[in-house]
Design an enzyme around this catalytic site. Sequence first.
Site, mmCIF file in Angstrom:
data_model
loop_
_atom_site.group_PDB
_atom_site.id
_atom_site.type_symbol
_atom_site.label_atom_id
_atom_site.label_comp_id
_atom_site.label_asym_id
_atom_site.label_seq_id
_atom_site.Cartn_x
_atom_site.Cartn_y
_atom_site.Cartn_z
ATOM 1 N N HIS A 62 -4.995 1.371 0.961
ATOM 2 C CA HIS A 62 -4.728 0.974 -0.663
ATOM 3 C C HIS A 62 -4.447 -0.605 -0.493
ATOM 4 O O HIS A 62 -3.444 -0.977 -0.362
ATOM 5 C CB HIS A 62 -4.273 1.674 -1.169
ATOM 6 N N ASP A 164 2.803 -2.410 3.818
ATOM 7 C CA ASP A 164 2.328 -1.128 2.501
ATOM 8 C C ASP A 164 1.575 -1.076 1.275
ATOM 9 O O ASP A 164 2.105 -1.761 0.198
ATOM 10 C CB ASP A 164 4.085 -0.025 2.051
ATOM 11 N N GLU A 194 -2.957 3.672 -5.070
ATOM 12 C CA GLU A 194 -2.400 5.136 -4.007
ATOM 13 C C GLU A 194 -0.958 5.186 -4.191
ATOM 14 O O GLU A 194 0.026 6.796 -3.870
ATOM 15 C CB GLU A 194 -2.053 4.364 -2.829
ATOM 16 N N GLU A 195 -0.225 4.378 -4.710
ATOM 17 C CA GLU A 195 1.350 4.320 -4.938
ATOM 18 C C GLU A 195 1.962 5.224 -5.726
ATOM 19 O O GLU A 195 3.445 6.176 -5.758
ATOM 20 C CB GLU A 195 2.082 3.480 -4.893
ATOM 21 N N ASP A 217 -2.830 2.678 6.764
ATOM 22 C CA ASP A 217 -1.729 3.215 6.271
ATOM 23 C C ASP A 217 -0.944 2.961 7.134
ATOM 24 O O ASP A 217 -0.470 2.749 8.202
ATOM 25 C CB ASP A 217 -1.109 3.951 5.111
ATOM 26 N N HIS A 303 8.887 0.467 2.033
ATOM 27 C CA HIS A 303 9.103 0.674 0.576
ATOM 28 C C HIS A 303 10.229 -0.035 0.713
ATOM 29 O O HIS A 303 11.404 -0.523 -0.520
ATOM 30 C CB HIS A 303 9.511 1.788 0.096
HETATM 31 CO CO CO Z 1 3.570 3.061 0.086
HETATM 32 ZN ZN ZN Z 2 0.922 3.277 1.872
#
Ligand code: CO
Ligand code: ZN
Length: 330
Positions: A62, A164, A194-195, A217, A303
């Site tokens: 992503h 990420d 994606e998130e 990922d 994150h």
């Molecule tokens: Co993420």
């Molecule tokens: Zn991710």
Amino acid sequence: MNTDLLKKLCAEVGASSQESAVMELILAEIKPFIDDHKIDPLGNLIAHKKGSGDKKIMLAGHADQIGLMVNYISKKGFLYFSTIGGNSPNQCLGQRFVFPNGTIGTAASERLDNPNDLSLSKMYIDIGAKDEEDAKKRVKIGDICVYCTEPVITGDAFMSKALDDRVGCFIMIEALKQLKAPVYDMYFVFTAQEEVGLRGARTSAYGIDPDYGLSFDVTISADTPKALKFPSKMYGGAAIKIKDNSLICHPKIVKHLEDCAKAANIKHQYEILEFGGTDSGAIQANKSGVPSGVISVATRYVHSANEMCALSDIEDCIKLTVKALETAIE
Ligand code: CO
Ligand code: ZN
């Protein structure tokens, strides 16, 4: 390893639904290595590379990153926000955020009697505005800002915001460049959104209708003090996912990745997650079902503004990807 490219990918601003700058950067990098490409209506970049045989494999990483969307501007010019993807107040507090137009602010909190009352709804972005009118010259309702930390190498590790999942995109790009004899018709998909719920993977899988799915990922690195007891950790090699909250990886794909890692002597480990998901969760449920797996990079502080992973693990993931694409799935 081309860490300059990884730095460029991580530095790009691209929250969910606003991935176009990231897609342009990726396309410029992969264009000499693919047969054709398109950007689909949801913003996914789909790059096609012909392989022998008529079975199709969809690879997904992503391109989007988490962010904060402005939903209210106060009389004083403070920006209140709603969350795009999984943000936590502790990770956000005191960090700098940047909007696509270059406006920079810091995430601050209303004064709290009890620090445990910290929550995203009590926080705001301060861009140094004099008042509401001044703020509105630079930011409007619906704008999304993201962390703006500089990607750096520290020791044998790489540290940045948006690892990420720009590291997943990076692994796909580098594997694509190195491939010599792919066994399947390949669709490299750099997914959007994606998130916020694997949305780009769902629509692109429907369009491609693949026979197999493989995504890339980050996952947790369970080696920090008092970490939960999970099998993946930094410097542990390419992580072969067994399950997360979005999928149980197909045993055939897990075995394929295991066999490839062993045959090529690639350092590897396993990944099991109780929470979170990734694109293969959407790919596996496409149409009549698609055997799917995931190659992950064990990453600390996912994150946050300073996600961290091992350079050697990235390298192992690239090697495993190339091997997995040059070997038939049994
Ligand atoms: Co993420
Ligand atoms: Zn991710």
